[in-house]
Design an enzyme around this catalytic site. Structure first.
Site, PDB file in Angstrom:
ATOM      1  N   ASP A  47       0.809  -1.095  -0.071  1.00  0.00           N
ATOM      2  CA  ASP A  47       0.041  -0.016  -0.189  1.00  0.00           C
ATOM      3  C   ASP A  47       0.850   1.289   0.148  1.00  0.00           C
ATOM      4  O   ASP A  47       2.095   1.265   0.499  1.00  0.00           O
ATOM      5  CB  ASP A  47      -1.037   0.004   1.122  1.00  0.00           C
ATOM      6  CG  ASP A  47      -2.012  -0.807   1.199  1.00  0.00           C
ATOM      7  OD1 ASP A  47      -2.252  -1.632   0.229  1.00  0.00           O
ATOM      8  OD2 ASP A  47      -2.558  -1.274   2.314  1.00  0.00           O
ATOM      9  N   ARG A  53      -1.071  -0.487  -8.381  1.00  0.00           N
ATOM     10  CA  ARG A  53      -2.453  -0.316  -8.165  1.00  0.00           C
ATOM     11  C   ARG A  53      -2.645   1.123  -8.033  1.00  0.00           C
ATOM     12  O   ARG A  53      -1.824   1.812  -7.581  1.00  0.00           O
ATOM     13  CB  ARG A  53      -2.897  -0.893  -6.887  1.00  0.00           C
ATOM     14  CG  ARG A  53      -4.484  -0.527  -6.269  1.00  0.00           C
ATOM     15  CD  ARG A  53      -4.553  -0.312  -4.815  1.00  0.00           C
ATOM     16  NE  ARG A  53      -4.470  -1.599  -4.190  1.00  0.00           N
ATOM     17  CZ  ARG A  53      -3.941  -1.905  -2.866  1.00  0.00           C
ATOM     18  NH1 ARG A  53      -3.531  -0.959  -2.261  1.00  0.00           N
ATOM     19  NH2 ARG A  53      -4.009  -3.148  -2.307  1.00  0.00           N
TER      20      ARG A  53
HETATM   21  C1  LIG Z   1      -8.724  -1.221  -3.572  1.00  0.00           C
HETATM   22  C2  LIG Z   1      -8.029  -0.067  -2.929  1.00  0.00           C
HETATM   23  C3  LIG Z   1      -6.910   0.198  -2.272  1.00  0.00           C
HETATM   24  C4  LIG Z   1      -6.454   1.498  -1.953  1.00  0.00           C
HETATM   25  N1  LIG Z   1      -5.140   1.491  -1.299  1.00  0.00           N
HETATM   26  C5  LIG Z   1      -4.779   2.626  -0.986  1.00  0.00           C
HETATM   27  C6  LIG Z   1      -3.501   2.926  -0.722  1.00  0.00           C
HETATM   28  O1  LIG Z   1      -2.681   2.286  -0.893  1.00  0.00           O
HETATM   29  N2  LIG Z   1      -3.090   4.349  -0.567  1.00  0.00           N
HETATM   30  C7  LIG Z   1      -3.885   5.253  -0.488  1.00  0.00           C
HETATM   31  O2  LIG Z   1      -3.513   6.388  -0.224  1.00  0.00           O
HETATM   32  N3  LIG Z   1      -5.222   5.085  -0.833  1.00  0.00           N
HETATM   33  C8  LIG Z   1      -5.712   3.902  -1.120  1.00  0.00           C
HETATM   34  N4  LIG Z   1      -7.000   3.651  -1.448  1.00  0.00           N
HETATM   35  C9  LIG Z   1      -8.002   4.699  -1.028  1.00  0.00           C
HETATM   36  C10 LIG Z   1      -8.237   5.921  -2.247  1.00  0.00           C
HETATM   37  O3  LIG Z   1      -7.101   6.530  -2.428  1.00  0.00           O
HETATM   38  C11 LIG Z   1      -9.310   6.758  -2.201  1.00  0.00           C
HETATM   39  O4  LIG Z   1      -9.199   7.377  -0.760  1.00  0.00           O
HETATM   40  C12 LIG Z   1     -10.743   5.903  -1.943  1.00  0.00           C
HETATM   41  O5  LIG Z   1     -10.642   4.905  -2.977  1.00  0.00           O
HETATM   42  C13 LIG Z   1     -11.894   6.872  -2.310  1.00  0.00           C
HETATM   43  O6  LIG Z   1     -11.836   7.414  -3.518  1.00  0.00           O
HETATM   44  P1  LIG Z   1     -12.514   6.882  -4.857  1.00  0.00           P
HETATM   45  O7  LIG Z   1     -11.545   6.694  -6.026  1.00  0.00           O
HETATM   46  O8  LIG Z   1     -13.344   5.868  -4.811  1.00  0.00           O
HETATM   47  O9  LIG Z   1     -13.441   8.318  -5.488  1.00  0.00           O
HETATM   48  P2  LIG Z   1     -14.162   9.283  -4.623  1.00  0.00           P
HETATM   49  O10 LIG Z   1     -14.411  10.500  -5.678  1.00  0.00           O
HETATM   50  O11 LIG Z   1     -13.662   9.586  -3.427  1.00  0.00           O
HETATM   51  O12 LIG Z   1     -15.490   8.545  -4.536  1.00  0.00           O
HETATM   52  C14 LIG Z   1     -16.313   8.045  -5.596  1.00  0.00           C
HETATM   53  C15 LIG Z   1     -17.785   7.390  -5.333  1.00  0.00           C
HETATM   54  O13 LIG Z   1     -17.353   6.325  -4.480  1.00  0.00           O
HETATM   55  C16 LIG Z   1     -18.066   6.145  -3.144  1.00  0.00           C
HETATM   56  N5  LIG Z   1     -17.247   6.217  -2.009  1.00  0.00           N
HETATM   57  C17 LIG Z   1     -15.896   6.655  -2.073  1.00  0.00           C
HETATM   58  N6  LIG Z   1     -15.583   6.507  -0.849  1.00  0.00           N
HETATM   59  C18 LIG Z   1     -16.527   6.323   0.072  1.00  0.00           C
HETATM   60  C19 LIG Z   1     -16.623   5.907   1.248  1.00  0.00           C
HETATM   61  N7  LIG Z   1     -15.611   5.921   2.160  1.00  0.00           N
HETATM   62  N8  LIG Z   1     -17.891   5.311   1.870  1.00  0.00           N
HETATM   63  C20 LIG Z   1     -19.035   5.326   1.037  1.00  0.00           C
HETATM   64  N9  LIG Z   1     -18.796   5.618  -0.120  1.00  0.00           N
HETATM   65  C21 LIG Z   1     -17.698   5.962  -0.826  1.00  0.00           C
HETATM   66  C22 LIG Z   1     -19.253   7.395  -3.283  1.00  0.00           C
HETATM   67  O14 LIG Z   1     -20.132   6.907  -3.954  1.00  0.00           O
HETATM   68  C23 LIG Z   1     -18.357   8.305  -4.090  1.00  0.00           C
HETATM   69  O15 LIG Z   1     -19.181   9.399  -4.756  1.00  0.00           O
HETATM   70  C24 LIG Z   1      -7.420   2.424  -1.984  1.00  0.00           C
HETATM   71  C25 LIG Z   1      -8.733   2.114  -2.513  1.00  0.00           C
HETATM   72  C26 LIG Z   1      -9.118   0.926  -3.002  1.00  0.00           C
HETATM   73  C27 LIG Z   1     -10.404   0.853  -3.696  1.00  0.00           C
END
Ligand SMILES: Cc1cc2nc3c(=O)[nH]c(=O)nc-3n(C[C@H](O)[C@H](O)[C@H](O)COP(=O)(O)OP(=O)(O)OC[C@H]3O[C@@H](n4cnc5c(N)ncnc54)[C@H](O)[C@@H]3O)c2cc1C
Length: 310
Positions: free
Chosen positions: A135, A186
């Site tokens: 991560d 990723r």
């Molecule tokens: C498999 C995976 C691994 C990850 N690993 C890392 C990592 O190693 N380092 C790192 O910094 N980040 C990591 N993340 C987190 C990532 O950086 C984002 O903070 C997170 O995915 C939210 O962003 P989004 O792309 O979904 O977009 P956003 O614009 O934040 O969200 C898009 C839509 O997704 C839904 N959504 C998003 N978050 C939530 C929530 N918490 N609760 C409910 N609905 C939600 C909502 O419908 C929102 O409108 C990871 C995410 C995933 C999916």
């Protein structure tokens, strides 16, 4: 607002009182609020969740929660727990994929020992064909994480990949480098509170960067993982793959446990690979607070659940 909510939840995540209260109520019963995002506190609970997800044709990566350890003893304990997790995954016959944080393995205490700890996990992982994803944490660790990754790559470890964050300005160069190596990336937006000196602050800018990097990875990367719940970016990825005739088994989507289950199911039904990041363990508070910071509306369900559980 986008960066503002993250800042507030980041500040709250450092509150010892809140942590004590959350720990008391968050996992207390089968429907307590933290269980929406966390599979449970034990490996057994995580395996049970993993089996349920596999029955829905979803892929998995298991994350034993923990970060920012301050002593070598804690880092050694986390390393042992990961080695045990590999044994349990193999015995359970579920998919062989784990995610890991370097601050959990002691990168803050001593870099060389952190590398040794990681090798202690990668060796049994290689024997059992378990893929290990590192991560990405806050920007203080970006360079160190990539340095550790490249050290391992030079040592011929190939069943290991990294996460890269679209909100950082530097990530374009990092994606290029990983593509040159043939390493698996990723792509995520980024979950930490970062200053404007290193990261885009506006959602539109982060999304535009994500889309550029997604294209670069799909065209030139090695089995990239596009990790987002953003419907627009998911559609953009599908459209780009279609345009360039990139087959659906040359990349995967990834999402977090408990978030947008409707999208997870519809992508699987459309023939895509979807991997779910399944966190478990007792150290769930910082991870949980990052999920709240992404979507402050989640606070409502936490409060309702706490009032009910009292
Ligand atoms: C498999 C995976 C691994 C990850 N690993 C890392 C990592 O190693 N380092 C790192 O910094 N980040 C990591 N993340 C987190 C990532 O950086 C984002 O903070 C997170 O995915 C939210 O962003 P989004 O792309 O979904 O977009 P956003 O614009 O934040 O969200 C898009 C839509 O997704 C839904 N959504 C998003 N978050 C939530 C929530 N918490 N609760 C409910 N609905 C939600 C909502 O419908 C929102 O409108 C990871 C995410 C995933 C999916």
């Amino acid at each position: 607002m986008y960066a503002g909510a993250k800042a507030i939840f980041y500040a709250l995540s450092r509150s010892a009182t809140l942590k004590r209260m959350a720990s008391r109520y968050g996992m207390a019963s089968a429907d307590s609020f933290a269980r929406r995002f966390i599979a449970g506190e034990s490996i057994t609970e995580a395996i049970a969740v993993g089996r349920r997800l596999e029955a829905q044709r979803l892929l998995l990566t298991l994350d034993y929660l923990g970060e920012s350890v301050r002593t070598m003893d804690e880092a050694t304990a986390a390393t042992r727990e990961y080695v045990r997790l590999i044994d349990v995954i193999v015995a359970a016959g579920i998919e062989r994929n784990v995610s890991i944080k370097l601050t959990q393995l002691g990168i803050d205490v001593d870099r060389a020992t952190c590398v040794d700890n990681l090798r202690r996990i990668l060796d049994p992982a290689a024997r059992h064909d378990v893929f290990v994803r590192i991560d990405m944490e806050n920007s203080r660790y970006t360079q160190a994480t990539l340095d550790v990754f490249e050290t391992l790559w030079q040592l011929e470890y190939r069943h290991v990949g990294v996460a890269l964050q679209a909100y950082l300005y530097r990530t374009e160069g990092d994606v290029r480098r990983m593509n040159e190596l043939g390493a698996r990336v990723r792509l995520v937006k980024g979950a930490y509170k970062e200053p404007a000196t290193v990261a885009y602050q506006k959602k539109a800018e982060v999304d535009a960067s994500f889309e550029r990097l997604m294209r670069e990875l799909l065209e030139h990367g090695t089995y990239p993982a596009i990790a987002t719940h953003d419907e627009r970016l998911l559609a953009a990825t599908r459209a780009f793959a279609g345009e360039r005739a990139i087959a659906s088994d040359r990349f995967e989507f990834q999402m977090l446990y408990g978030i947008r289950r409707d999208l997870q199911a519809s992508l699987v039904a459309a023939g895509y690979r979807v991997r779910i990041y399944v966190p478990f363990g007792t150290q769930w508070f910082p991870y949980f607070m990052r999920r709240l910071g992404e979507r402050p509306a989640n606070v409502g369900f936490v409060i309702r659940s706490m009032l009910r559980d009292r």
